[in-house]
Each structure stands twice: as structure tokens, then as C-alpha cells.
Write an enzyme that holds these catalytic residues in place. Structure first.
Site, PDB file in Angstrom:
ATOM      1  NE  ARG A  70       4.427   1.920  38.475  1.00 31.47           N
ATOM      2  CZ  ARG A  70       5.598   1.297  38.680  1.00 31.47           C
ATOM      3  NH1 ARG A  70       5.897   0.802  39.867  1.00 31.47           N
ATOM      4  NH2 ARG A  70       6.453   1.175  37.701  1.00 31.47           N
ATOM      5  CD  GLN A 125       4.754  -3.717  40.841  1.00 28.90           C
ATOM      6  OE1 GLN A 125       5.360  -2.688  41.121  1.00 28.90           O
ATOM      7  NE2 GLN A 125       5.232  -4.594  39.980  1.00 28.90           N
ATOM      8  CE1 TYR A 144      -4.143   1.859   0.855  1.00 30.64           C
ATOM      9  CE2 TYR A 144      -2.663   3.192   2.188  1.00 30.64           C
ATOM     10  CZ  TYR A 144      -3.893   3.003   1.575  1.00 30.64           C
ATOM     11  OH  TYR A 144      -4.861   3.962   1.694  1.00 30.64           O
ATOM     12  CB  SER A 169      -0.474  13.731   8.523  1.00 29.47           C
ATOM     13  OG  SER A 169       0.250  13.083   9.533  1.00 29.47           O
ATOM     14  CD  GLN A 219      -2.668   6.992   2.010  1.00 27.70           C
ATOM     15  OE1 GLN A 219      -3.581   6.238   1.683  1.00 27.70           O
ATOM     16  NE2 GLN A 219      -2.675   7.629   3.159  1.00 27.70           N
ATOM     17  CB  THR A 220       3.442   7.424   3.563  1.00 29.08           C
ATOM     18  OG1 THR A 220       2.288   7.081   4.317  1.00 29.08           O
ATOM     19  CG2 THR A 220       4.259   8.454   4.314  1.00 29.08           C
ATOM     20  CD  GLU A 263      -3.700   2.443   8.170  1.00 29.99           C
ATOM     21  OE1 GLU A 263      -2.755   1.737   7.786  1.00 29.99           O
ATOM     22  OE2 GLU A 263      -4.392   3.102   7.403  1.00 29.99           O
TER      23      GLU A 263
END
Ligand code: PKZ
Ligand code: FAD
Length: 647
Positions: free
Chosen positions: A339, A336, A141, A150, A143-144, A430
Site C-alpha cells: 500500500r 503495508q 479570479y 464547469s 469566474q465560477t 481548476e
């Protein structure tokens, strides 16, 4: 000790049926059995070994990836995993997941094929898909570009129609127009869907997709006018370096007219541009598909890290020994837990939101087939927003899990450094996560501005219909247990999101130029978009930990007061105590094999120390007792010091 379950005492504490939870996690009994079978099949096949990956050089690593991809394909066919030749079937998809090594095939099946399916005409699909399904052609693919990722509308590659020959001439007019990043492009793909500006008779019709052959199907050499290579080493050691992200330039490469993907718009033999009765945004459809897949994968990556950190936290002991007794398991420290447990809850929450998004995506796809485009903006906003939310939280969560494992978490054999390195680009590819949140913000601002015109908001913005009520809202929480009521939590999140969106809309209205206002207020808009996306995901432990983390938002918007904030925190501590005896069982429910986890710290049997010790000796640096280079670089130094000492 081999064969002993060092975590059995933890497993015995569980207050729920792990086998039932395995089915909940997998989605259904059928899915569970499939995952279980395929993960074992991969784990027992020596070709899929991965414990030696971190020490391989790039070329060996890449060849190893090719070997695994070819072997996986062979297994798909031999075992008739999919019943037909397609790796898009769930069985083949699972095989790819458990092989756990990014490869060109991800882009072939994940983007090239979907691009043709979504943007090709029936005729084009009939021609190209059978070849792609059998992997007689391999696609990527593209595209970029070097200069733009972007800003898709800013791409520079051109596809100029030549009416004399009925062809398009694909060309890279500048250095910055070089295609840059496409996975599978660098060394493997024979074809690509290339995004380029369509030029007819000097007029620019914007970006469209074209199927372009890149390499010969005989000797794999690039076709005339095409220059291709790999863009070089990326972050981490093995990680995403198994992928040949590539660079590609075109020097007036000709392709037949019928290789423009023509479902959305067509170019006739006479060079006339015709736009079908479908929204132009369908050209972005492949990205919507992959973003939905990425959301589904986030819970997988996060749950792996959480599984490692939870098991290891139960094995690891520090401080607190009395009279020579055992020290405290680090999982018993409240810090712990505060988190780790929100991440455990997030993995579950993302698993369920992934299922929901798949439903939404399937629904919009069905509607598109029936020419109903009404839910496309909602599907775009949800896939973009949740992709951003879940990948950011997962990348941060993996890194937090590494820290939760202390020093040993920094060893490659913990599995965490590689998991982080392979995962973190999901925040960028993406769609950069901030750019995507700005898309959500546009959708939200539009929704708010349309309320006055009587437009009823639908889908995930439906709560905005109760705007007046949400603007009046103040939480009536009086005691910690009140925070356990789902409605109480949900309303607080709705009110917070609604108020942040309305505040943005009001501030935007002060600008005479809305676009200028949007740029100026972008940081606030991103926060409002996050609040909206979090609302989509809310569920108990997850929600209260978010509320605690974003307390400032809830208090400053007047949804709750500081006292209610402390009660939420108190309730959160109670919930951590409830999770604690179930923690190991909750991660067992993921049913991951040791092969898939790829972590000594996360071993099912908890036999961490002997295995860590054993593993260290396998490092190539330990092949010899005295290192290579001793004679040239260390000995002269030592001798010199000896001489100086004698002087
Ligand atoms: C065995 C098998 C394994 C399979 C495994 C699978 C997993 C597979 C692994 C992949 C592994 C990594 C692979 C990375 C692969 C790349 O990274 S591929 C490259 C991806 N690139 C990007 O995502 C670029 C990000 N940029 C964009 O999406 C767009 O340019 C932007 C940011 C949306 C801006 O678009 P724009 O047209 O310039 O401007 P904008 O005015 O904002 O939008 C125009 C309109 O279109 C709408 N719109 C924009 N985007 C969309 C959309 N996507 N849909 C619908 N409407 C849209 C807007 O809402 C707006 O609508 P209105 O307000 O006008 O009604
Ligand atoms: C591992 C990997 C694999 C990839 N695979 C593919 C592939 O197969 N095919 C393909 O075509 N592409 C691929 N890409 C490219 C990827 O899609 C782009 O890198 C991505 O879309 C981000 O675009 P960018 O690089 O132009 O970032 P930029 O847009 O240049 O981002 C740079 C910074 O600018 C900020 N920014 C940009 N625009 C705005 C704005 N409007 N407002 C506020 N801030 C902004 C961003 O937030 C970011 O902080 C891949 C990338 C990676 C890392």
C-alpha cells in the site's frame, strides 16, 4: 528521548547517497540550497507557527492568515528574496509554500496576475501589473457562479456595452449568476478579473474577462452596486478555511471600456467587436497555467503524506514478538509495503512529470509569443489530464497514508487529516477531474479520427502513429525480470491506451449523432483518458503497481495474458523488498523540516510516543481537569442515577 535519532538504524540501511538524492528531488543543487534555506527561515520564525491552527475558531484563523500573509510579504521585501517586487520569483514562491497556509495571496499571484499577463494588452499590463506587483491592489479570479462552474460558456453575469458613456455595465441578472467560490473575494480583494458575457447592441459575444474594482482603497467598503461576503465554513477544521472564498453580486456596476481584457478580442469606441488573430481558447489560458502548477504541487502534498507514513511505519511495531523481544515494525508487513511503496514511487513519478509539464508549458508559452498556436491543444490536454490524474491519486494517497498510520493517523497532530482536508478540493477546483478527463478524451478521439486523413500525431499522442503495430501487440514477457525492462512496460501501456482509445472511437462511430455518442460512452472515454495519462507518467515500481491495479484493462485488451499479470505481481514483490531498506532514506531525500511536515508521527527523529503524549495535554480541553459544563449537564445526571439507585 530528546536529541536521539530513533530512526538511525533505518537510515544506516540505505543503499544510496541521500544527499545526492536530495538534489535530484529538488531539481538542482541551487534549488536544493534555496529550499533548504527558506524552509529553515520559515520554521524558525514564530509568526509562521502552525501547530495551534487546528484549535482556532474561524475568525482567529482568518486573522492569523492575514498576519502570516502580511509578514511573508514583509520578509520578501526585507530579504529582497526576489530581487524585485514580485512574489512570482522562485524564492517568494518557496516562502509561500513553506508557510503552508492557503491565503488570498495565492489567488492574487496565482490567478489575478497571470490573467492580466495572459489576456491583457501591453497597455493594460503596463497600467495594472505594477500596482498588482506591489500589492497596492489585491485581486482574485471571479469566474465560477452559483449555477455554473464547469460549464464556463453557461455563465450568466453580463457586461453590456453602453456606447453613450463608453462603459460596460456589469450585472448579475439572477441568483444563480452570483459569483460563488473565488478565493480571496470574500473579505480581502480590492479587484477581480470577472468573467461575464459580453453584450453589444443586444448581441451576446460569449464569456470575456473584465477587471473590476470591488472595494474602496480607502476604507475597504464594497463600491456602490456591489454585494460581497464569505460563502461559509468548508470541509475540515483549519484546512481551506484560512481562505475567504466569496460570493459577489453586481447591480448595474459601471466600468470603463478599457477594463475589458482585450488581448484576444476588443470592443472599439464605436462598439464594434473585433477578434484578434489568436485562438479564442486563450481566454482559458490562466486555467492552463494553474493546472500546470497544481500538477507540480501534487508531488509535494503526496510526498508529505508518504514521509509521515513511512517514518511512522518504521517506528510502529505490532505483533510478532518472540521470547519478549521486539515486535515487528509494521513497515515489514508485505501488505503495508504494497500500500505504501507504490505511493512513495508515485510521489517521485509525479515530481518528474511535474518538471516535464513545466517544460511543456514554457515551450507553449514561447510559441504563443511567436504566434505559433499549434501545440495549444496538446498543452491543454496534458495539463487537464495530468491535473486530474495526479490530484486524484494524491488525495486518495493522503487518505491511504492516514489509514497506514492506524488510529494515531486520525489525530490532527499526525498532520494527515488537515493535509487531506486542505488538499482534496484540488480534485474539484481548476476543473472537476472527470470534466477534465472528458476534455482529454475529446483530444484522443480527435487524434484517432484524424489518423485516416494522414495527420501525424505529435507529442504525447505520437505513439498512435504506430497504431497497427500496437493493435497487433502481445507482450512477450516470460519471466518476472522481463518486467524490469522499461521498453517492455512502456509498450504494454501504449498498447493498452491505444486499444482503449480505438475501441471508444469505433463505438462512437456507431452513433449518428457524435455528441449523443460521447455522452453515452462517457464512462469508457474517461477510462481511456486515464490510460493515456498514466502512460505519460510510467516508470518502474509505479508502472507495475498500476499494471497490477488495472490488470483487467491489460488482459481484456489482450495486451498481456493472466500468467504475465502474475509475473508482474511477482516482480512487484521483489521490488518492494528492494525498496524496503531504502524507504526511510527515500523520504528523507525530500528534506522536509518538522515544521513543514507538521506531524508528530512523521518527526525526523522518530520520537513519536513521548511527543504524542506531551501534545495531548496541550489540547484546550485539558486546560481544566473538570470540564466546563460539568455542573450543568453531568452532575445532575449522576445525582439522578444516585437517586434511582437508592429507590
Ligand atoms: C506565491 C504565488 C502562489 C501561486 C500559487 C499558484 C497555485 C494557485 C492555487 C490555486 C488554488 C485554487 C484555485 C482554484 C481556482 C479555480 O477553480 S478558477 C475556476 C476554474 N474553472 C474551471 O476550471 C472550469 C472548468 N471548465 C472548463 O475549463 C471549460 O469550460 C471546459 C470544460 C474546458 C469546456 O469548455 P467549452 O468551451 O464549453 O467546450 P469545449 O467545446 O469542450 O471546448 C472548446 C474548445 O476549447 C478547447 N479548450 C478548452 N479548454 C481549453 C484550455 N484551457 N486551453 C486551450 N484550449 C481549451 C477545447 O479543446 C475545444 O477545442 P476544439 O475541440 O474546439 O479544437
Ligand atoms: C476550494 C475551492 C476553491 C475555488 N476557487 C475558485 C476561484 O478562485 N475562482 C473561481 O472562479 N472558482 C473557484 N472554485 C470553483 C471551481 O472551479 C468549481 O467548483 C469547479 O470548476 C467545478 O465546477 P462545479 O462546482 O460547477 O461542479 P459541477 O460541474 O456542478 O460538478 C458536479 C458533478 O457533475 C459532474 N459533471 C459536470 N459536468 C459534467 C459533464 N459534462 N459530464 C460528466 N459529468 C459532469 C462532475 O463530474 C461532478 O461530479 C473553487 C472551488 C473550490 C472547491
Amino acid at each position: 528521548m530528546e536529541g536521539v535519532d530513533h530512526l538511525a538504524f533505518e537510515r544506516n540501511k540505505a543503499q544510496f547517497d541521500v544527499d545526492e538524492m536530495k538534489i535530484v528531488w529538488a531539481g538542482s543543487r541551487e534549488d536544493f540550497e534555496l529550499s533548504d534555506r527558506i524552509s529553515r527561515l520559515v520554521a524558525s520564525d514564530p509568526v509562521f507557527r502552525k501547530d495551534d491552527r487546528a484549535a482556532l475558531g474561524r475568525k482567529e484563523l482568518f486573522k492569523n492568515t492575514l498576519r502570516k500573509a502580511a509578514h511573508a510579504w514583509k520578509r520578501v521585501i526585507e530579504l529582497r528574496l526576489s530581487g524585485e517586487f514580485s512574489a512570482l520569483e522562485p524564492e517568494a514562491y518557496k516562502l509561500r509554500a513553506f508557510v503552508d497556509q492557503p491565503a488570498f495571496t495565492d489567488l492574487h499571484w496565482g490567478m489575478f496576475v497571470p490573467a492580466i499577463q495572459g489576456q491583457g494588452t501591453d497597455e493594460q499590463q503596463q497600467k495594472w501589473l505594477p500596482l498588482a506587483y506591489r500589492m497596492q491592489i489585491i485581486g482574485c479570479y471571479a469566474q465560477t457562479e452559483l449555477g455554473h462552474g464547469s460549464n464556463v460558456q453557461g455563465l450568466e453575469t453580463t457586461a453590456t456595452f453602453d456606447p453613450k458613456t463608453d462603459e460596460f455595465v456589469i450585472h448579475s441578472p439572477t441568483l444563480t449568476s452570483s459569483k460563488w467560490w473565488p478565493g480571496g473575494l470574500g473579505k480581502v480583494s480590492t479587484h477581480a478579473v470577472v468573467y461575464a458575457r459580453l453584450i453589444i447592441d443586444g448581441q451576446d459575444y460569449g464569456v470575456h474577462g473584465f477587471i473590476v474594482q470591488l472595494r474602496s482603497l480607502d476604507d475597504h467598503l464594497p463600491l456602490p452596486g456591489i454585494t460581497i461576503g464569505d460563502i461559509g465554513m468548508k470541509f475540515g477544521n483549519a484546512a481551506y478555511n484560512t481562505m475567504d472564498n466569496g460570493v459577489l453580486t453586481f447591480d448595474h456596476v459601471r466600468i470603463p471600456r478599457n477594463q475589458m481584457l482585450m488581448r484576444v478580442s476588443q470592443v472599439t469606441r464605436e462598439g464594434k467587436y473585433v477578434h484578434s488573430n489568436v485562438p479564442r481558447q486563450l481566454v482559458y489560458g490562466t486555467m492552463v497555467y494553474v493546472r500546470q502548477k497544481i500538477v507540480a504541487d501534487a508531488s509535494v502534498a503526496l510526498s508529505r503524506a508518504v514521509c509521515i507514513a513511512t517514518r511512522y511505519s518504521a517506528v510502529r511495531r505490532q505483533f510478532g514478538s518472540h521470547n519478549g523481544g521486539l515486535e515487528t515494525q509494521v513497515i515489514d508487513y508485505k501488505t503495508q509495503q504494497s500500500r505504501l511503496f507504490p505511493l512513495l514511487a508515485s510521489a517521485y513519478a509525479f515530481r518528474f512529470v511535474g518538471e516535464w509539464l513545466l517544460w511543456l508549458y514554457t515551450d507553449v508559452t514561447e510559441r504563443l509569443k511567436a504566434k505559433d498556436f499549434s501545440t495549444l491543444p496538446e498543452a491543454h490536454a496534458c495539463t487537464a489530464g495530468l491535473k486530474s490524474l495526479t490530484t486524484t491519486a494524491t488525495a486518495d494517497g493522503i487518505e491511504e497514508c492516514r489509514k497506514l498510520c492506524g488510529g494515531h493517523g486520525y489525530l490532527c497532530s499526525s498532520g494527515l487529516p488537515e493535509l487531506f482536508a486542505v488538499y482534496v478540493p484540488a480534485c474539484t477546483y481548476e476543473g472537476d477531474n472527470i470534466v477534465l478527463l472528458l476534455q482529454v478524451a475529446r483530444h484522443l478521439v480527435k487524434t484517432v479520427s484524424q489518423l485516416s486523413t494522414g495527420n501525424k500525431p505529435v507529442g504525447t499522442t505520437a505513439y498512435m502513429a504506430r497504431l497497427e503495430q500496437l493493435l497487433q501487440y502481445h507482450s512477450d514477457v516470460k519471466k518476472a525480470e522481463d518486467w524490469l525492462k522499461p521498453n517492455v512496460v512502456l509498450e504494454a501501456f501504449e498498447a493498452r491506451a491505444a486499444r482503449m482509445c480505438v475501441a471508444c472511437a469505433q463505438n462512437l462511430s456507431k452513433f449518428s449523432n457524435p455528441e449523443e455518442g460521447f455522452q453515452e460512452l462517457a464512462a469508457d472515454l474517461v477510462e481511456a483518458a486515464v490510460a493515456h495519462c498514466q502512460l505519460i507518467v510510467v516508470s518502474n515500481v509505479y508502472a507495475l503497481s498500476l499494471l497490477h491495479k488495472h490488470l483487467g484493462d491489460f488482459i481484456s485488451t489482450g495486451c498481456i495474458d493472466p500468467k504475465q499479470g502474475s509475473l508482474a505481481n511477482e516482480q512487484l514483490r521483489n521490488l518492494y523488498s528492494q525498496v524496503r531498506p531504502n524507504a526511510v532514506a527515500l523520504v528523507d531525500a525530500y528534506n522536509y523540516t518538522d515544521h513543514y511536515l507538521g506531524s508528530i508521527l512523521g518527526r525526523y527523529d522518530g520520537n513519536v510516543y513521548p511527543k504524542l503524549y506531551e501534545e495531548a495535554w496541550k489540547d484546550p480541553l485539558n486546560d481544566s481537569i473538570v470540564p466546563d459544563g460539568f455542573k450543568e449537564y453531568i452532575q445532575p445526571l449522576l445525582k439522578q442515577q444516585l437517586r434511582n439507585a437508592r429507590l
